[in-house]
Design a protein around this motif. Structure first.
Motif, PDB file in Angstrom:
ATOM      1  N   SER A  11      40.648  35.629  34.747  1.00 63.97           N
ATOM      2  CA  SER A  11      40.586  37.140  35.052  1.00 63.97           C
ATOM      3  C   SER A  11      41.824  37.807  34.952  1.00 63.97           C
ATOM      4  O   SER A  11      42.168  38.908  34.773  1.00 63.97           O
ATOM      5  CB  SER A  11      39.722  37.451  36.214  1.00 63.97           C
ATOM      6  OG  SER A  11      40.377  36.742  37.352  1.00 63.97           O
ATOM      7  N   ARG A  29      40.208  39.004  48.007  1.00 72.03           N
ATOM      8  CA  ARG A  29      39.029  39.597  47.943  1.00 72.03           C
ATOM      9  C   ARG A  29      38.164  39.284  49.104  1.00 72.03           C
ATOM     10  O   ARG A  29      38.014  37.991  49.681  1.00 72.03           O
ATOM     11  CB  ARG A  29      38.343  38.844  46.663  1.00 72.03           C
ATOM     12  CG  ARG A  29      38.998  38.902  45.418  1.00 72.03           C
ATOM     13  CD  ARG A  29      38.067  38.303  44.341  1.00 72.03           C
ATOM     14  NE  ARG A  29      38.850  38.571  42.887  1.00 72.03           N
ATOM     15  CZ  ARG A  29      38.497  37.692  41.812  1.00 72.03           C
ATOM     16  NH1 ARG A  29      37.543  36.703  41.848  1.00 72.03           N
ATOM     17  NH2 ARG A  29      39.324  37.784  40.820  1.00 72.03           N
ATOM     18  N   ASP A  42      32.568  41.093  38.185  1.00 76.02           N
ATOM     19  CA  ASP A  42      33.726  41.031  39.151  1.00 76.02           C
ATOM     20  C   ASP A  42      33.758  42.216  40.395  1.00 76.02           C
ATOM     21  O   ASP A  42      33.926  43.462  39.885  1.00 76.02           O
ATOM     22  CB  ASP A  42      35.102  41.114  38.358  1.00 76.02           C
ATOM     23  CG  ASP A  42      36.274  40.774  39.334  1.00 76.02           C
ATOM     24  OD1 ASP A  42      35.854  40.905  40.685  1.00 76.02           O
ATOM     25  OD2 ASP A  42      37.312  40.591  39.069  1.00 76.02           O
ATOM     26  N   PHE A  78      38.012  48.775  41.685  1.00 75.62           N
ATOM     27  CA  PHE A  78      39.100  49.551  40.787  1.00 75.62           C
ATOM     28  C   PHE A  78      38.274  50.794  40.307  1.00 75.62           C
ATOM     29  O   PHE A  78      38.970  51.871  40.142  1.00 75.62           O
ATOM     30  CB  PHE A  78      39.657  48.798  39.585  1.00 75.62           C
ATOM     31  CG  PHE A  78      40.081  47.504  40.141  1.00 75.62           C
ATOM     32  CD1 PHE A  78      40.789  47.368  41.258  1.00 75.62           C
ATOM     33  CD2 PHE A  78      40.010  46.355  39.435  1.00 75.62           C
ATOM     34  CE1 PHE A  78      41.446  45.953  41.623  1.00 75.62           C
ATOM     35  CE2 PHE A  78      40.657  45.162  39.770  1.00 75.62           C
ATOM     36  CZ  PHE A  78      41.281  45.113  41.017  1.00 75.62           C
ATOM     37  N   ASN A  85      43.304  46.366  33.329  1.00 74.77           N
ATOM     38  CA  ASN A  85      44.273  45.412  33.754  1.00 74.77           C
ATOM     39  C   ASN A  85      45.269  45.621  32.517  1.00 74.77           C
ATOM     40  O   ASN A  85      44.879  45.820  31.341  1.00 74.77           O
ATOM     41  CB  ASN A  85      44.068  44.281  34.416  1.00 74.77           C
ATOM     42  CG  ASN A  85      43.530  43.240  33.559  1.00 74.77           C
ATOM     43  OD1 ASN A  85      43.368  43.316  32.063  1.00 74.77           O
ATOM     44  ND2 ASN A  85      43.066  42.003  34.044  1.00 74.77           N
ATOM     45  N   ASP A 139      48.815  44.479  37.255  1.00 76.98           N
ATOM     46  CA  ASP A 139      49.427  43.082  37.435  1.00 76.98           C
ATOM     47  C   ASP A 139      50.546  42.771  37.238  1.00 76.98           C
ATOM     48  O   ASP A 139      51.236  41.959  37.283  1.00 76.98           O
ATOM     49  CB  ASP A 139      48.445  42.129  36.669  1.00 76.98           C
ATOM     50  CG  ASP A 139      47.149  41.785  37.259  1.00 76.98           C
ATOM     51  OD1 ASP A 139      46.857  42.451  38.621  1.00 76.98           O
ATOM     52  OD2 ASP A 139      46.336  41.484  36.463  1.00 76.98           O
TER      53      ASP A 139
HETATM   54  O1  LIG Z   1      44.427  41.148  39.597  1.00 73.41           O
HETATM   55  C1  LIG Z   1      43.099  41.589  39.122  1.00 73.41           C
HETATM   56  C2  LIG Z   1      42.246  40.735  40.047  1.00 73.41           C
HETATM   57  O2  LIG Z   1      42.133  41.273  41.300  1.00 73.41           O
HETATM   58  C3  LIG Z   1      40.816  40.875  39.679  1.00 73.41           C
HETATM   59  O3  LIG Z   1      39.707  40.226  40.717  1.00 73.41           O
HETATM   60  O4  LIG Z   1      40.773  40.344  38.527  1.00 73.41           O
HETATM   61  C4  LIG Z   1      41.555  40.854  37.386  1.00 73.41           C
HETATM   62  C5  LIG Z   1      42.926  41.059  37.960  1.00 73.41           C
HETATM   63  O5  LIG Z   1      43.640  41.707  36.902  1.00 73.41           O
END
Ligand SMILES: O[C@@H]1[C@@H](O)[C@H](O)OC[C@H]1O
Ligand SMILES: Nc1ncnc2c1ncn2[C@@H]1O[C@H](COP(=O)(O)OP(=O)(O)OP(=O)(O)O)[C@@H](O)[C@H]1O
Ligand SMILES: Nc1ncnc2c1ncn2[C@@H]1O[C@H](COP(=O)(O)OP(=O)(O)OP(=O)(O)O)[C@@H](O)[C@H]1O
Ligand SMILES: [Mg+2]
Ligand SMILES: [Mg+2]
Lengths: 419, 348, 267, 419, 267
Positions: free
Chosen positions: B32, B111, B160, B166, B220, B246
């Motif tokens: 990821s 997380r 995710d 985001f 990202n 990132d």
């Molecule tokens: O930093 C990010 C991360 O937080 C997410 O969970 O996965 C993708 C990444 O770009």
């Protein structure tokens, strides 16, 4: 059946078909379910109709048509190699990650070590050969089932990829030659020249073949049919080129975009070479034999172990090419390269095209046609604006629809005793 | 990533009293984002090594069964602190529960495990990340002076939870613009598994569908780069701003060339240091003092003691900050044609 | 005819796991002669053939070809020596056509390219010489052939080459009247050309019609090798069914050896 | 060979083996390469040695031993079902996501709709049956290759999962019964009672079988061998229970942890039922027949289509159980459930255990043993402290090592003419 | 014997794609009689059998069983009517043992459980009655059997049941002398018990030894159906190879029909 000239093949009495009887025979074979590539082609037509109706302006645009090729190219290359492995009734689960690893080898050499493309690409290809040899050796000489060997490789190569990429960074590729492979087009002139050469070449081989048979007094396809085929191929090729040489830039003012994508001749050359190998050389004949009945092949003195190794070598080599193309298209390599659906799509391409998972049946063109089906589904779905969930579901359903065209026709074959 | 973790310290089963315990860290995957494969293990290990605390840092490779298996192994090898970056809240909670039952202190890293009840939480504010992306895109579009630009959204993996956060963040910025008619909402798609290759096809189809796309909110840098390649093919790069996250080398280089509008830099070293500091004091049996903030778990409504760091928006002007921070080295960034651009951007 | 055998087996043993199928078997094959190998169902004839052609490895004993001891590890080795075999379990590739099967492993080429016209022509001629008339096309997949047609293809495949020993395992089992006659004639012709021919058959008429010598296998042992002219029809049948006939054949003692038995496995 | 009593089976003369001749025979079969489960068991022993040496205190602890079961359970259930599909030479790529979908159905009903476990679990299982029927129908009646059907299902079910879970959230499970399935243990007393019942049951069936054959005058295993087997099984079972009934909590003060994990009897019951079905019923016989030679089975009047549908139904049903167990272990369901390596691991479990991908050969116990191999590899690797890249690579290598034990022994088989 | 046939074929046509294999074929099978079906390799005998047993669907014509027109779509239908077939391509399951193959599709059960002892006993008895002596164990996989042993298993499988018509496609092709005699005796016995038996064979001695009637197929057409007593050995051979003999057989006209030919396909 209407018969006219009777020729003898050696001593067995057979009949030289006329254009009419040839067509009748073909039609009867089709009705009997022996439809060859027709199923995949019909599947493609169905897909074009579905997406053409749903998204007429975008799906049927010249831009989208040209995108199709670079979107599908990587999977098609991998699938071509897989056809060889499948012909032997084996499987290569690691083909996807092999493409990733080889792509990464090239990218690391190009970007981190400053090599140039004419050294980095060969090394990546050799990496493919080596990988294929190792897999083939373990399957053939040690005797571990290919499913297990390539599953192990599938896992190990993910690790190799991570190690190569220094733990997971994303390596960009800036080499213009490599970037051009999947992203650039040939000039309009070049496009037409190649098209003419291709059609002329096809016509020549067809004629030479018929000549050879006529001179021996063997049955041969009637001249009318040969002509028909050549004309058919010419129309297809020229129509394609005509579309692809139109201006398709979003902003023609800024940037003119026309010509056949470079991947098209690459795919064509690979398909022609491998088709030649499979259908016109001893090696190809032996691949079919080992796949059809290994024991019979062994008894005929064919070195079955070597053949088995070789198909894995070819598969990994083609995967390496696929990996290079994928890297070119993404202009980078990351730890996911060659992962997710790449392998399943490549196997599916071969299978949808008509290659059997049980060995002995399959052609390289299957990979191309099946790969086209997969690419069209992905491409069309991308235009549909579904949510992720719906998109997955529809992709599955459309795939099923395309495959059932083939299945339904083959059921006829089973009913009439053909296989 | 880690040294040998043998004999010397107390073996787990009698653990708990005086000696310095071992710390277990489980990272989610390597796909990821590159951070989990490279940056986090590096910084965490350095911090633990410096404190002389043993740490077992492992990565679950995106496999939640493996995630649990690793946790089982760490618990049975007697760690005193368990720090996880969950793959999803469900398995995260299962692991945290098991650890708590064995008397192990727990930390959510990056997380938040919803309803997981970890003792501490260290992270960036993920909604904030999205907000920065939204704002960044708006700035770039304003600079280009586009009227009624069509904005495409290339979201992260639908599976995710961070991706959801985001999106929440950047939609909070963009939605008012769509509603007011200032911007036009274009195609909006998620990329399974953050897969860059799929992202390329998805964006190519977005562009085929709507040739007037004038801005791309990519979640990202990997997704952003995929979009940039498609734009390049159509010679639209530079004219259509693309966002990222990132601060990867690739992303920063794309910014230097002008193909990418911005990225979000999450100072991973700070995050790792903060988390390690917490874990170290817990392993030593001390009460941590650094977790001054707190976050409300939206599901359990309970407060979790937290360290929350602020993400930073990076554009061409402040790329140098990332280098200065040591997150990316000049050698990595300023290769070949980028050397000149680096100098222009004031990186030395 | 010739005094030294072209192919000779000495003391060959062969077991499959706990089951011993061949016990100390000897066989002589002379050039210019047809040696008939007879024996009851399950006597071990086909196993013996497969030991000769390298499909099975032998557990003990030796194979002597042209006076020299040879090690045959695979069918490749056998055909390198000039030994051709028509197997009882035909082993054709169902996914290939008649011509492709007939030339399998020895394709004719022009440069690197397969020379299909030549192969097709040769295949047609050979099939015709074997009285095949009902094949619809030489490009038919062998999976669609009738039992007899398949057998003819297998026979044709083996006789296309210049070999020194030809072994045919029940070649006429599925053949029609005319085709059988052709094959027997072919067998005789091969021997007359100086080849060593081994013919396995259950049909005594055929055996007596073409064979110079008869080797009788009984429960995995070689009961007798005799000249055809020295024995009668019924003597041979006795050798097959009882292992001995009058003063030829296996000794009557050690009956326990004859009942070759193993534990039943009732999984 | 030493022979004593001669009995007749119908009329064919055979010999009643003694203990000695039975053992000699077995040894000769093993030397001949016919080693059955021995390969997988040897593979397990090798793995225990490797990890036992590398991580003696942790890998060989009672806690870790008990963890092994709940770690492997889900894959083992799915693999058991896959054995049926593989026995027919088919494949079910969707088994992983089927488990995810069925787990999600249960979770949604439990958590979002407030159902109780005794209604939610049956509905989830029925969902499995329905999925299996649909797949089986498409494969068997429509004639689409199972690879394609289940690839389509693989895609579609990812979508279904996303839709069920409302676009990507994950659902927690709080039902104590469901949570207990994969996470709790039986009481010590219950553990011993079940162990005794199991051993007694095994002894009884063995004796009844020999009795039946003795009374007909058929060859049978010598009593000595039967006794040996029963004693062997008893030792294994009781030793396992003895280990698992030790205290294994890290902090026994906080929380006592002992007894056989509940998944153990669940796996055992499933394995026994399906083994019975495959080896002792007409249906099982027909599954083998269709897998060995579909045409022969059809000619024998076996309804091959129905058999083909049924194996997919069984496979999806077992996948549903696997999904429920996985949901229990994770105490939640998310859009990834059943994804990543679940499917590959399940197929690998069956194949490593000795099931053929080409049909006709395989047993349910293969899934259990192969699943154990996979679980041990994953478990042991988790204790090794490798970086991601290295871990992937080592997992691949260890898998290869475990599989080559089997391959090398089977090569002997090929050399001696056995298959 | 009986006036009405038990099984009757009328005007049956069968094509595979462009290749027509059976043309307007008729056949009568009477109860209590052995009908020999003869014909050259590739004449269409096996195809005809497979049409009767429902493996192939027929393109035209009808099948009449016991006076009623029946539709046979699968081997299940055929065995439901009481038609048992021994196929030339034996179709055994190589992964099953002898007993399992013999009872395939009709397993004996006790409750839901397979009754292995009973099946094993019955299998043993049947094999013994067919002179099989070399089988090592009834629990041997059929893949390890010799050619003749496999054939015996297939025959035993078909005669274990109470059927009304038994069709045997070259059942003795791979059998030894003693076994062949047993099978011919069995064939006669079946007919004497009132069954209708169809025997396909290339061996004229066998045909004349047991058959009451002879049906000769020539290039997919039924050339003649006659009583064995009405014809001589050589007349039958002529029917097989030329389609006619004297005034019986196919009319000599329309020679183009006889040369059944199709385009060579040179893919
Ligand atoms: O930093 C990010 C991360 O937080 C997410 O969970 O996965 C993708 C990444 O770009
Ligand atoms: N792979 C094997 N495993 C175990 N036993 C085998 C194997 N192959 C053959 N046999 C046994 O060996 C014996 C000899 O078999 P073989 O095929 O050589 O007989 P044959 O003489 O050719 O018989 P036929 O005349 O029926 O063809 C038979 O009893 C057979 O069951
Ligand atoms: N599936 C098929 N496709 C095409 N042609 C076929 C097929 N099956 C059989 N044939 C052809 O039909 C003809 C008759 O075959 P059939 O097997 O019925 O012959 P037969 O009389 O049984 O011969 P034999 O005595 O050799 O067994 C043959 O020429 C064969 O090539
Ligand atoms: Mg034989
Ligand atoms: Mg036939």
């Amino acid at each position: 059946m209407s018969t006219t000239t009777t020729t003898t093949a050696g001593g067995i009495q057979v009949v030289q078909p006329t254009v009419g009887s040839h067509l009748t025979g073909y039609w009867q074979r089709v009705r009997g379910g022996d439809i060859g590539s027709l199923a995949a082609i019909l599947g493609l037509v169905v897909l074009f109709l579905i997406f053409g109706f749903a998204r007429p302006e975008t799906f049927l645009s010249a831009l989208n048509f040209s995108n199709l090729f670079s979107q599908g190219a990587s999977v098609i290359f991998i699938a071509m190699g897989l056809v060889f492995v499948l012909l032997l009734g084996e499987i290569d689960l690691s083909a996807g990650y092999t493409s990733g690893v080889c792509g990464a080898v090239m990218a690391v050499l190009l970007s981190n070590h400053g090599w140039s493309w004419y050294t980095a690409i060969p090394v990546a290809l050799v990496a493919g050969l080596v990988i294929g040899f190792m897999i083939g050796f373990l399957v053939s000489k040690v005797g571990i089932p290919s499913f297990v060997v390539t599953l192990a490789a599938f896992l190990a190569f993910q690790g190799v990829l991570l190690v190569l990429l220094g733990g997971g960074t994303n390596i960009s590729i800036r080499d213009p030659f490599v970037l051009a492979l999947a992203n650039k087009n040939m000039s309009v002139a070049m496009s037409w020249i190649l098209a003419v050469v291709a059609v002329a070449g096809y016509a020549a081989t067809q004629l030479i073949k018929v000549r050879g048979r006529v001179s021996r007094g063997l049955v041969h396809d009637p001249m009318g049919i040969v002509l028909l085929r050549v004309v058919g191929v010419a129309i297809l090729v020229f129509a394609g080129v005509a579309i692809l040489t139109q201006e398709r830039a979003i902003n023609p003012a800024i940037n003119s975009l026309k010509g056949v994508p470079i991947v098209v001749p690459l795919i064509a050359v690979a398909a022609i070479i491998w088709t030649f190998v499979l259908s016109r050389t001893t090696y190809g004949r032996h691949v079919y034999a080992v796949g059809g009945n290994t024991e019979a092949a062994r008894r005929a003195g064919i070195p079955t172990d070597r053949i088995r190794i070789s198909v894995f070598v070819i598969c990994s080599f083609m995967a390496a090419i696929g990996g290079i193309i994928a890297a070119s298209r993404a202009s980078s390599v990351d730890p996911r390269s060659g992962g997710s659906n790449v392998l399943l799509y490549a196997v599916a391409a071969a299978v949808i095209g008509g290659t059997s998972l049980f060995g002995g049946k399959g052609r390289v063109i299957d990979a191309v046609l099946g790969g086209a089906v997969i690419a069209v589904i992905d491409n069309g779905m991308g235009l549909m604006n579904f949510t992720s969930g719906t998109k997955f579901i529809f992709t599955g359903l459309v795939l099923l629809a395309a495959a059932s065209v083939d299945a339904l026709s083959r059921r006829r074959a089973a009913a009439t005793g053909n296989r | 990533a880690c040294g040998n973790d043998d004999k010397d310290s107390g073996t787990g089963s009698n653990g708990g009293t005086s000696s310095v315990g071992k710390v277990g860290v489980i990272l989610p995957d390597t796909a990821s984002s590159q951070r989990w494969g490279t940056d986090d293990p590096k910084y965490l290990k350095a911090a633990f090594d410096a404190a002389g605390v043993q740490a077992d840092i492992q990565n679950a490779q995106g496999d939640k069964a493996a995630f649990q298996t690793i946790a089982d192994g760490m618990i049975s090898s007697g760690v005193k602190v368990l720090m996880i970056v969950n793959l999803d809240s469900g398995t995260g909670k299962a692991v945290l529960d098991k650890a708590k039952a064995a008397g192990i202190a727990t930390i959510d890293y990056d997380r938040l495990t919803l309803n997981g009840g970890a003792d501490y939480y260290v992270s960036f504010d993920n909604v904030k990340v999205g907000e920065l992306q939204g704002k960044g895109l708006i700035d770039c579009l304003t600079a280009k002076k586009y009227t009624k630009p069509v904005v495409a959204e290339l979201n992260g993996s639908p599976t995710d939870n961070n991706a959801t956060l985001f999106k929440q963040g950047y939609d909070s910025q963009l939605k008012p613009k769509y509603d007011s008619g200032e911007y036009v909402k274009g195609p909006d798609q998620s990329v399974p598994d953050w897969d860059n290759a799929q992202a390329g096809t998805i964006f190519e189809q977005m562009l085929t569908q709507n040739k007037n796309i004038k801005g791309v909110l990519a979640a990202n840098d990997g997704l952003g780069n995929a979009a940039i390649q498609v734009l390049k093919k159509n010679k639209l790069n530079g004219q259509v701003p693309v966002t990222g996250q990132d601060a990867t080398v690739q992303g920063l280089q794309n910014i230097l060339v002008g193909d990418q509008c911005m990225t979000v830099y999450k100072a991973i070293k700070q995050e790792a240091d903060a988390a390690a500091a917490l874990a170290i004091s817990l392993a030593k049996g001390e009460a941590p003092t650094t977790a001054t903030g707190s976050v409300t778990d939206p599901e359990s409504k309970k407060e979790v003691k937290s360290v929350l760091l602020t993400p930073k928006s990076i554009t061409k002007e402040n790329v140098k900050d990332v280098v200065a921070d040591g997150f990316v080295t000049k050698e990595q960034l300023c290769t070949g044609e980028y050397a000149k651009l680096c100098t222009e951007a004031g990186i030395s | 005819m010739a005094a030294t055998p072209l192919l000779e087996l000495r003391g060959v043993d062969k077991s499959f796991g706990p089951v011993q199928v061949l016990h100390d078997v000897a066989l002589n094959v002379y050039p210019g002669e047809v040696t008939a190998l007879v024996g009851d169902n399950g006597a071990g004839k086909s196993t013996m053939v497969k030991c000769i052609s390298g499909i099975y490895s032998i557990d003990a004993g030796s194979v002597i070809f042209d006076g020299k001891e040879v090690a045959i590890h695979s069918p490749r080795d056998a055909s390198a020596l000039g030994i051709e075999v028509v197997y009882q379990d035909l082993a054709l590739c169902d996914n290939l056509d008649i011509v492709q099967n007939m030339f399998l492993g020895r394709e004719k080429k022009r440069g690197v390219v397969l020379d299909e016209p030549t192969m097709e022509q040769m295949a047609g001629e050979t099939l015709k010489s074997l009285s095949v008339r009902t094949v619809k096309s030489l490009r038919q997949h062998v999976s669609s052939l009738s039992g007899g047609q398949r057998q003819t293809v297998a026979i044709a495949k083996a006789v296309l080459w210049n070999s020194r020993v030809v072994i045919l395992d029940e070649p006429t089992a599925a053949l029609g009247v005319a085709q059988t006659a052709q094959v027997l004639e072919l067998v005789r012709r091969l021997a007359d050309n100086g080849l060593g021919v081994v013919l396995i058959s259950h049909n005594m008429n055929d055996v007596f019609a073409v064979a110079d010598r008869i080797a009788a296998l009984y429960l995995g042992r070689m009961a007798a090798q005799v000249k055809t002219t020295d024995v009668t029809h019924s003597q041979v049948v006795e050798l097959i069914t009882a292992g001995r006939s009058g003063n030829i054949g296996l000794p009557p003692e050690k009956p326990s050896d004859f009942v070759d038995i193993t534990p039943g496995d009732d999984r």
